[in-house]
Design a protein around this motif. Sequence first.
Motif, PDB file in Angstrom:
ATOM      1  N   ASP A  61      -8.607   4.901  10.371  1.00  0.00           N
ATOM      2  CA  ASP A  61      -7.704   5.970   9.943  1.00  0.00           C
ATOM      3  C   ASP A  61      -7.609   6.039   8.416  1.00  0.00           C
ATOM      4  O   ASP A  61      -7.536   7.130   7.841  1.00  0.00           O
ATOM      5  CB  ASP A  61      -6.317   5.838  10.584  1.00  0.00           C
ATOM      6  CG  ASP A  61      -5.802   4.416  10.621  1.00  0.00           C
ATOM      7  OD1 ASP A  61      -6.608   3.476  10.786  1.00  0.00           O
ATOM      8  OD2 ASP A  61      -4.590   4.228  10.480  1.00  0.00           O
ATOM      9  N   GLY A  62      -7.652   4.899   7.755  1.00  0.00           N
ATOM     10  CA  GLY A  62      -7.683   4.944   6.295  1.00  0.00           C
ATOM     11  C   GLY A  62      -8.991   5.563   5.824  1.00  0.00           C
ATOM     12  O   GLY A  62      -9.017   6.431   4.958  1.00  0.00           O
ATOM     13  N   ASN A 101      -5.664   2.994  14.417  1.00  0.00           N
ATOM     14  CA  ASN A 101      -4.654   1.961  14.700  1.00  0.00           C
ATOM     15  C   ASN A 101      -3.416   2.155  13.832  1.00  0.00           C
ATOM     16  O   ASN A 101      -2.550   1.283  13.769  1.00  0.00           O
ATOM     17  CB  ASN A 101      -5.253   0.550  14.513  1.00  0.00           C
ATOM     18  CG  ASN A 101      -5.821   0.359  13.119  1.00  0.00           C
ATOM     19  OD1 ASN A 101      -5.724   1.257  12.278  1.00  0.00           O
ATOM     20  ND2 ASN A 101      -6.410  -0.792  12.869  1.00  0.00           N
ATOM     21  N   TYR A 159      -3.906  -0.021   7.928  1.00  0.00           N
ATOM     22  CA  TYR A 159      -5.094  -0.607   7.317  1.00  0.00           C
ATOM     23  C   TYR A 159      -5.231  -2.010   7.869  1.00  0.00           C
ATOM     24  O   TYR A 159      -4.389  -2.860   7.599  1.00  0.00           O
ATOM     25  CB  TYR A 159      -4.971  -0.653   5.795  1.00  0.00           C
ATOM     26  CG  TYR A 159      -5.171   0.685   5.126  1.00  0.00           C
ATOM     27  CD1 TYR A 159      -5.012   1.869   5.834  1.00  0.00           C
ATOM     28  CD2 TYR A 159      -5.539   0.772   3.797  1.00  0.00           C
ATOM     29  CE1 TYR A 159      -5.214   3.097   5.231  1.00  0.00           C
ATOM     30  CE2 TYR A 159      -5.740   2.004   3.181  1.00  0.00           C
ATOM     31  CZ  TYR A 159      -5.570   3.156   3.907  1.00  0.00           C
ATOM     32  OH  TYR A 159      -5.774   4.378   3.316  1.00  0.00           O
ATOM     33  N   GLU A 218     -20.209   4.685  -7.169  1.00  0.00           N
ATOM     34  CA  GLU A 218     -20.050   3.744  -6.064  1.00  0.00           C
ATOM     35  C   GLU A 218     -21.243   3.822  -5.109  1.00  0.00           C
ATOM     36  O   GLU A 218     -21.745   2.794  -4.646  1.00  0.00           O
ATOM     37  CB  GLU A 218     -18.744   4.017  -5.300  1.00  0.00           C
ATOM     38  CG  GLU A 218     -18.414   2.864  -4.364  1.00  0.00           C
ATOM     39  CD  GLU A 218     -17.319   3.178  -3.352  1.00  0.00           C
ATOM     40  OE1 GLU A 218     -16.803   4.326  -3.353  1.00  0.00           O
ATOM     41  OE2 GLU A 218     -17.006   2.295  -2.554  1.00  0.00           O
ATOM     42  N   TYR A 231      -4.760   1.979  -4.544  1.00  0.00           N
ATOM     43  CA  TYR A 231      -5.250   2.165  -3.192  1.00  0.00           C
ATOM     44  C   TYR A 231      -5.672   0.767  -2.764  1.00  0.00           C
ATOM     45  O   TYR A 231      -6.277   0.045  -3.563  1.00  0.00           O
ATOM     46  CB  TYR A 231      -6.436   3.149  -3.184  1.00  0.00           C
ATOM     47  CG  TYR A 231      -6.934   3.452  -1.804  1.00  0.00           C
ATOM     48  CD1 TYR A 231      -6.233   4.318  -0.969  1.00  0.00           C
ATOM     49  CD2 TYR A 231      -8.083   2.843  -1.312  1.00  0.00           C
ATOM     50  CE1 TYR A 231      -6.669   4.572   0.317  1.00  0.00           C
ATOM     51  CE2 TYR A 231      -8.529   3.102  -0.015  1.00  0.00           C
ATOM     52  CZ  TYR A 231      -7.816   3.960   0.788  1.00  0.00           C
ATOM     53  OH  TYR A 231      -8.244   4.205   2.068  1.00  0.00           O
ATOM     54  N   ILE A 286      -7.216  -2.612  -1.940  1.00  0.00           N
ATOM     55  CA  ILE A 286      -8.553  -3.195  -2.008  1.00  0.00           C
ATOM     56  C   ILE A 286      -8.431  -4.675  -2.358  1.00  0.00           C
ATOM     57  O   ILE A 286      -7.692  -5.051  -3.268  1.00  0.00           O
ATOM     58  CB  ILE A 286      -9.474  -2.436  -3.001  1.00  0.00           C
ATOM     59  CG1 ILE A 286     -10.913  -2.949  -2.885  1.00  0.00           C
ATOM     60  CG2 ILE A 286      -8.979  -2.553  -4.431  1.00  0.00           C
ATOM     61  CD1 ILE A 286     -11.958  -2.030  -3.497  1.00  0.00           C
ATOM     62  N   PRO A 309     -15.373  -1.605  -6.331  1.00  0.00           N
ATOM     63  CA  PRO A 309     -15.659  -0.289  -5.753  1.00  0.00           C
ATOM     64  C   PRO A 309     -14.634   0.765  -6.170  1.00  0.00           C
ATOM     65  O   PRO A 309     -14.972   1.934  -6.353  1.00  0.00           O
ATOM     66  CB  PRO A 309     -15.588  -0.557  -4.248  1.00  0.00           C
ATOM     67  CG  PRO A 309     -15.923  -2.013  -4.106  1.00  0.00           C
ATOM     68  CD  PRO A 309     -15.322  -2.664  -5.308  1.00  0.00           C
ATOM     69  N   GLY A 310     -13.404   0.340  -6.345  1.00  0.00           N
ATOM     70  CA  GLY A 310     -12.372   1.271  -6.788  1.00  0.00           C
ATOM     71  C   GLY A 310     -12.547   1.639  -8.252  1.00  0.00           C
ATOM     72  O   GLY A 310     -12.327   2.786  -8.652  1.00  0.00           O
ATOM     73  N   LEU A 359     -14.885   4.412  -8.596  1.00  0.00           N
ATOM     74  CA  LEU A 359     -14.325   5.731  -8.296  1.00  0.00           C
ATOM     75  C   LEU A 359     -13.435   6.258  -9.417  1.00  0.00           C
ATOM     76  O   LEU A 359     -13.249   7.463  -9.551  1.00  0.00           O
ATOM     77  CB  LEU A 359     -13.540   5.681  -6.988  1.00  0.00           C
ATOM     78  CG  LEU A 359     -14.412   5.534  -5.746  1.00  0.00           C
ATOM     79  CD1 LEU A 359     -13.573   5.206  -4.521  1.00  0.00           C
ATOM     80  CD2 LEU A 359     -15.206   6.822  -5.505  1.00  0.00           C
TER      81      LEU A 359
HETATM   82  C1  LIG Z   1     -13.641   2.244  -2.471  1.00  0.00           C
HETATM   83  C2  LIG Z   1     -12.937   1.246  -1.661  1.00  0.00           C
HETATM   84  N1  LIG Z   1     -11.598   1.235  -1.658  1.00  0.00           N
HETATM   85  C3  LIG Z   1     -10.925   0.336  -0.934  1.00  0.00           C
HETATM   86  C4  LIG Z   1     -11.590  -0.589  -0.192  1.00  0.00           C
HETATM   87  C5  LIG Z   1     -10.807  -1.628   0.579  1.00  0.00           C
HETATM   88  N2  LIG Z   1     -10.686  -1.324   1.986  1.00  0.00           N
HETATM   89  C6  LIG Z   1     -11.536  -1.841   2.882  1.00  0.00           C
HETATM   90  S1  LIG Z   1     -11.187  -1.363   4.463  1.00  0.00           S
HETATM   91  C7  LIG Z   1      -9.876  -0.448   3.936  1.00  0.00           C
HETATM   92  C8  LIG Z   1      -9.001   0.300   4.880  1.00  0.00           C
HETATM   93  C9  LIG Z   1      -9.016  -0.223   6.248  1.00  0.00           C
HETATM   94  O1  LIG Z   1      -8.220   0.594   7.069  1.00  0.00           O
HETATM   95  P1  LIG Z   1      -8.844   1.585   8.133  1.00  0.00           P
HETATM   96  O2  LIG Z   1      -9.775   2.523   7.481  1.00  0.00           O
HETATM   97  O3  LIG Z   1      -7.712   2.197   8.856  1.00  0.00           O
HETATM   98  O4  LIG Z   1      -9.714   0.644   9.081  1.00  0.00           O
HETATM   99  P2  LIG Z   1      -9.228  -0.548  10.002  1.00  0.00           P
HETATM  100  O5  LIG Z   1      -9.482  -1.804   9.234  1.00  0.00           O
HETATM  101  O6  LIG Z   1      -7.794  -0.340  10.302  1.00  0.00           O
HETATM  102  O7  LIG Z   1     -10.096  -0.444  11.201  1.00  0.00           O
HETATM  103  C10 LIG Z   1      -9.729  -0.521   2.561  1.00  0.00           C
HETATM  104  C11 LIG Z   1      -8.670   0.152   1.826  1.00  0.00           C
HETATM  105  C12 LIG Z   1     -12.994  -0.559  -0.216  1.00  0.00           C
HETATM  106  N3  LIG Z   1     -13.733  -1.419   0.460  1.00  0.00           N
HETATM  107  N4  LIG Z   1     -13.622   0.362  -0.954  1.00  0.00           N
END
Ligand SMILES: Cc1ncc(C[n+]2csc(CCOP(=O)(O)OP(=O)(O)O)c2C)c(N)n1
Lengths: 318, 318, 632, 632
Positions: free
Chosen positions: B109-110, B137, B140, C323, D263, D265, D316-317, D320
Amino acid sequence: MSDSCSLLHVLHEDEDDRHFEMGDYQGPTARWCSGCGDHSVLAAAQRLLTDEQLKPETTVFVSGIGCSSRFPHYMKTYGFHGIHGRALPVATGVKLTRPELDVFVVMGDGDCVSIGAAHWIHALRYNVDMVALLLDNNIYGLTKKQTSPTTPQGYKSNTQPRGSYLPAMNPLEATLGVTNASFVAQTAEWVPAHLFATLKAAHQHRGFSFVRILQRCPHFTPDMYSEAVKKPALVQVLTHPEGIRVEGLEQLYPNQVRHDPADIHAARELAEDASVIRLGLFFRDESRPRYEETRALGKHTAREKIDLLNEEFERYAV
Amino acid sequence: MSDSCSLLHVLHEDEDDRHFEMGDYQGPTARWCSGCGDHSVLAAAQRLLTDEQLKPETTVFVSGIGCSSRFPHYMKTYGFHGIHGRALPVATGVKLTRPELDVFVVMGDGDCVSIGAAHWIHALRYNVDMVALLLDNNIYGLTKKQTSPTTPQGYKSNTQPRGSYLPAMNPLEATLGVTNASFVAQTAEWVPAHLFATLKAAHQHRGFSFVRILQRCPHFTPDMYSEAVKKPALVQVLTHPEGIRVEGLEQLYPNQVRHDPADIHAARELAEDASVIRLGLFFRDESRPRYEETRALGKHTAREKIDLLNEEFERYAV
Amino acid sequence: MKLPTVGVETPTDREVSVRRVTDISVEIVSDSGEGAQKCGQIFGSVSAKMGNGVWTVEIIPAEVEPPPRNPAGASGIRIRLGDREVTNWGDETDVAVAFNEQALLGRHRLNALAPNATILLESMWATHPDPSVRKQWEEAMEELSDREYRIIEVPMEEQCLTVVDNPRRGKNMFVLGLLSWIFDRDLERARDQIGHAFRGKKAEITERNVQLLELGYAWGAEHLDFRYEIGTLEASAPMVVMNGNEAVALGAVAAGLELAAMYPITPATSVSHMLGEVFERYGGVVHQAEDEIAAAGVAIGASYAGRCAFTITSGPGLALKTEFLGLAVMAEIPLVVVDVQRGGPSTGLPTKVEQSDLLAAMFGQPGDAPHVVLAPATIEECFHVMTTARRIAEALRTVVVVLSDANLATGVAPFPRPALSPEWQAAPPDQRPIPEGVKPYDWDPRTGVSRRFIPGQAGGEHTLTGLAHDERSKVAYDSAINERSSTMRSRKLLAFQHTLIAPEVNGDAGGGDLLVVGWGSTRGAIEEAVARARAQGMSVSSLHLTFLSPLPPGLKEIFGRFRKVMTVEINYSDKKGDPFVTDHNRRRGQLSWLLRATTLVDVDCWTRVLGEPLRPGRILQAIRENMPGGTR
Amino acid sequence: MKLPTVGVETPTDREVSVRRVTDISVEIVSDSGEGAQKCGQIFGSVSAKMGNGVWTVEIIPAEVEPPPRNPAGASGIRIRLGDREVTNWGDETDVAVAFNEQALLGRHRLNALAPNATILLESMWATHPDPSVRKQWEEAMEELSDREYRIIEVPMEEQCLTVVDNPRRGKNMFVLGLLSWIFDRDLERARDQIGHAFRGKKAEITERNVQLLELGYAWGAEHLDFRYEIGTLEASAPMVVMNGNEAVALGAVAAGLELAAMYPITPATSVSHMLGEVFERYGGVVHQAEDEIAAAGVAIGASYAGRCAFTITSGPGLALKTEFLGLAVMAEIPLVVVDVQRGGPSTGLPTKVEQSDLLAAMFGQPGDAPHVVLAPATIEECFHVMTTARRIAEALRTVVVVLSDANLATGVAPFPRPALSPEWQAAPPDQRPIPEGVKPYDWDPRTGVSRRFIPGQAGGEHTLTGLAHDERSKVAYDSAINERSSTMRSRKLLAFQHTLIAPEVNGDAGGGDLLVVGWGSTRGAIEEAVARARAQGMSVSSLHLTFLSPLPPGLKEIFGRFRKVMTVEINYSDKKGDPFVTDHNRRRGQLSWLLRATTLVDVDCWTRVLGEPLRPGRILQAIRENMPGGTR
Ligand SMILES: Cc1ncc(C[n+]2csc(CCOP(=O)(O)OP(=O)(O)O)c2C)c(N)n1
Ligand SMILES: Cc1ncc(C[n+]2csc(CCOP(=O)(O)OP(=O)(O)O)c2C)c(N)n1
Ligand code: SF4
Ligand code: SF4
Ligand SMILES: [Mg+2]
Ligand SMILES: [Mg+2]
């Protein structure tokens, strides 16, 4: 904020007996093409500011990049001409931390609906109190005629010389699908009275007001709205006591339909139907939560913060 | 493509009498938490591939970053575990240029609704033939419990320890607002039969199939769907001859409503109402144009291209 | 006001002086929309066909349609002609044609005109009914009078009205006629080109324009007292003439590239306009994505799927792709990225040239992301670089960034018509099943190179990832694996560097006082300046680099043969002698930075960010000022 | 299998040997969720309170909850204790406690354990009912037997069951008790800390845990035959103990920063978790944006509006945010960016340390975008850097990038409690009306600095833009204006550099054989290695850089005093002697690159990307191998 933060706020509350004329909001001559619809929007915004007597120094126009995004340069207020697609986050940063400012956002269709789409969706959701104007000429102007998401299917451009491949994205429908959207309207720059009334309603709304303005680009798409401009019958105006009301508009635009802006379902149905160009307030809900309500900066002095930090240190003391 | 391009296509058309079992699609043991809903989705996908007898070598799973995005690693097909939020552009590149491949996209979802929002909106619009799974879910996971756009209002997380400030974004509503969206469904991983049937319908749809899968994250949000899992009455199943049909589901989930997936207005109303969790096909329209229909790569040989280029040079000849 | 106006004279009254030149620059400026550019393009084409060396640059205002009669809104074109190959836009304009005095003023203020330039100026404004226009005219004449211009008033509008109703749509062809008389251009060829320019339009349009051409020619013959004669060079090979962006587009087709994923951005966009036109016929696709990030993603997806894809952008778009570039390096996905550089930072000067993205292209990606960066130096190289870039990207399974710029993008010049080869389009790895035991990153320990798997290949199923991974593409957090895979990714560059050859010195390979080092689009101007300096007796040579990452071998050795080494670049550097500047804290030109770190030679730099291509005359001056020992 | 198991002995049977040490590392490893980290944190806190130097690092698996009993899933903590300040995680672990033999194996395979380590291992698995578990146990013992470990089986589960029903939720406190006996920790302090850890929970939970603590202590006293004694240092000032991310968060509050836009990370996120907790009380806001681009935009918007904002991310951030950073530099908007570096490129090693973002942070932005980059070296500096960064950003109206990393982020150590000052929080420029004639970019020609206007100031109305602009912030395409504004933006850095002082040499300022140069989190390990090398008679010193852009003065001069200069960094470099590597094409450590270009000194480098902090012992070895003349 710190010690002198209170000072900052005091200054804004100063008694002020200035009266502002249109000229007080007018910057240097706009360098858009002659006949460009952006000129009308500029005039309407200047009229709004005069009407509302907004102080030039506490009014901020934020934009992205594009013909339309030159807008702030032609105002005599504060302006932030940022980067392509990112006007909304900047505006959010301004308003979230300085709620006393009047914030307007000016975006092109490429700026808002294409590269800026994620911010657009999320700004609708945050519902921070500001006015967002989408100057939709259905084309990339500044970069010289590329297809935008709102370009009509089949319309030829420099990147899609055989015509746009997909039906145009409808920004109203998309907007109305976002949870927590609170104000969605459409107007056209060639109907100045309606344009002005819409800006006014948007400004008065507490929350994020999204206004799509149909805008002519005579340079690249002279044919886009020429029919609609000539034939008022192709335009339908939404009317309602709670909607946007424009005296005497029914004479020019007799094609009218009553629509209660509280009715999201009707709003979506009206937005979807592309058989006619609809101007008016599609949806408004002042009760939607605004992000900044829960997220305001406090007014702690430096001393208070130091005391709190020292308490915090206790938790980490060795 | 070049001279040998035809070869490339011939190879794919090879007669093939292999038969695939579930095991042929199973990669290494998944390293999700025990009880994580992702396990069920993985099993359903493997079942789908078996059922449809998709060739492992012509099936591609594309994902972003997140717990859910580890998905491709646990399949024995081709997989692309890319960067956060950007699965859809990659998948678009794959499918646009290799239409003979079966492409699945797995996002959190993120990943999809927050950082990937622009691509999500535009992928719906492009309507390229693939299956997109949103494993929602409401949190994050991988980064350890931060608020996501779909986190319920008031729900506490590490970044919003006083509870999420805004109502949860409803991905179905948003999706249904995007012009040219052609398949929108919702299912839940704890209802395996419905999950499987939904994946199957999504795969059979010609166009971009968007499936939101409600997914439990016992590690961080054990309470999120626990009620709904326990009380089938909180779940309502959409039924229709044209919808997703699951034999015998009415016994488990007697709360059913008839909904014609051709009716977008009804779909939006059902999607909007949050009083109950709805599973089923909200909307499908096979007639929407698909971007790749007009945008396919040609099959010119190198020779043909050289001839054409030489013609082109004539225009530029000195 | 000294205004040497041509009176109404009969041809016999005048003596026509014919000046013989080897090199001359002509400029046509107008309000936007008056067709000065089309006029200049045809003039350039005709000249090229006649055997002149030609370099054409458009003068593009910042706004789409700036207010008329405005110095900042001048729109137009410069054409430089020579009796041999012309490699750059030159210094100043010798002959200018202006549709109004304000556009002329704009050029004057930018020091674009030679102090003794000859100027043909539309005469209607001097006597315009609007007094404010007349006032502007007078003030302009005043301002212009501090140079030794020869300004000749021409009644363009008046003349055109004899043929057309709307002279705004015809003046440009009248001017073409004027110039054709002055430079003795082949009218037949001009008529052909007009026909070509208006192909698809009604025949009478072409006719009307040809009439105007002839009118201008006749007017010149009747009224003007000067002409130019310029030698020509028999082209040894068939030539084509186009700008750098057109060359990139056609080069992409020739290289077998099939997908161009992009988001519009000046000055890169015209490549996709061109491809939008031609790709369809060639089986290729231009994908205009929702943003630059998605464009990179689509290109990567296509490349992962075994297709040949590239993405094209300019600075702000490159920033957004950062990226994804890191991912492509990490997961070893071939990717060609074309960056048509413009003035920066940020939105900067979108239509103007700069060479400021070099370090960002090389080092912009967080983490260690070794990849290739190269820069075409000429329009011809813009064509061929696409094949080179694709080949390297696929051979090394990595990212190749091609740095073009606004100078190449908009400059038009002839070059030998490429002899195309089907091999350039060779398909990516074959699609046969992967033999048992072969792994997706079976790095050759010597070269770091491994075989590429693409979907469709049975037995090759694996999941590619941007996380640290082992040879089987499995996520791995093991120290040794991370060191090893990092080493393999870097080794590809080392092995590739080993195949490069040392660049050739232009001038005296044996050494001398000064070596000027350049990269990218400045080559023509630098070499012209060096030739002039050498002609003046200075011991100066130059070296031009195509590969920036990795750098070719032999540089340190070459540098050692010169008393001083200095880069010339269009990017920012602190000037020696400015407040606070020391040898230690000076921010230097980007290439000089690279060369210093690599060779430890004290490489100086002379750089400017004027938003225009470097002028050979200015480089010459810089050379003079930087001669060790001092030749000033 | 040699398995020196402690038999059932009565205390009088044994002789307890007490080893006196000045420095020792302890590790506790388990499956994730078994509380090893909490145990270690309390052990570290108690030790710090007792006056030991302490450095704690968490061992975090890649997955949230990896499969149990899996070498790759080991979760835990290392605590290094010393009789004086401990500045880094050290070399290997001397005493390990493992909840199962697979977690232990994971550590063994990463060479985390000293060859003669003492290991306390849960004994239940050897006799587990599941034969596959018993088999794993046996194989593990076999693999472990190639080192000289002393493995002592402890019936942890069995013991815990005497107090609790679910031993998984209590073993950690039992282990805390064991360690408390071994290291003679103050039990009263341990009880306090347990109370603190479970504050807000039911009182019986605390009681139960204290019971387990005592049980472990008693078991140790009854069964073990060794203890350690380690000296303590009286703290001269009150100390606080926290990790680097907590220090950044509290430092942000102390610096008067009001908005953290982010955000999530890894490994940066915990800063915002912390701020999410504390900011609200302090009037600050954590804004979790929809992505990193928006986070940068919100911070920039807030800063433009006169507020104090920062944004925090990892590689990675950072990628961006690149475009927005360019805008902030161009439009001169103060902005603090914290980059908590992790392993790269791309997603890389998200939880592991690397120092590979230096060049991207400096040069990542297309165009010339001069700005400040600095790196804290200690946890204490993580706190103070926020004030420094904010001040510089506001004084210079530019971007300041702070490079922390995963080593600092997760390392826990005590430092003197900061004496806070209200001045650190001083508000941005006053809000009085702008006097007539003052322009938004009234650059001081000497320093490039200009006064910041913020909305609300009457008379200051103007539009800020990322396009090239003049002093009035008007869009300008004029060559001279572009050169001038570029110069002004760069001059700010020059003027600032002028205020920096030369860094101090650690060791012998007069010079010597080898100078090791480092930056960021490696300081503790480098200085420890240098101290050891000097104790062994090597003529080596070190220099640690906080400012990377601009570099402080005096470097070339300092370097000149040493026979060899070499950086030590956690990033990639080609190794000399590897295939194809030449002095010319070698890809070097990022700082060495910078130093070479700046000083033209042949700065060598020794770098590793092992996904872990550098060990002082390994640096010592590198020093030995790199001594000019060779001390090997
Ligand atoms: C550009 C970037 N920003 C942030 C992250 C860190 N990051 C990894 S997974 C995630 C979010 C996870 O949440 P979701 O997309 O809902 O997946 P889930 O783990 O709940 O299945 C983030 C913010 C990253 N890897 N790359
Ligand atoms: C990151 C980035 N990408 C692309 C551009 C180039 N660009 C400038 S304006 C524009 C789009 C203009 O179209 P629109 O937003 O509809 O505004 P209009 O000019 O039509 O008012 C683009 C693509 C840019 N400046 N920055
Ligand atoms: S190009 Fe179009 S949108 Fe831009 S200024 Fe001209 S008319 Fe307006
Ligand atoms: S953290 Fe949640 S989403 Fe992630 S693997 Fe565990 S249960 Fe699944
Ligand atoms: Mg537009
Ligand atoms: Mg999630």
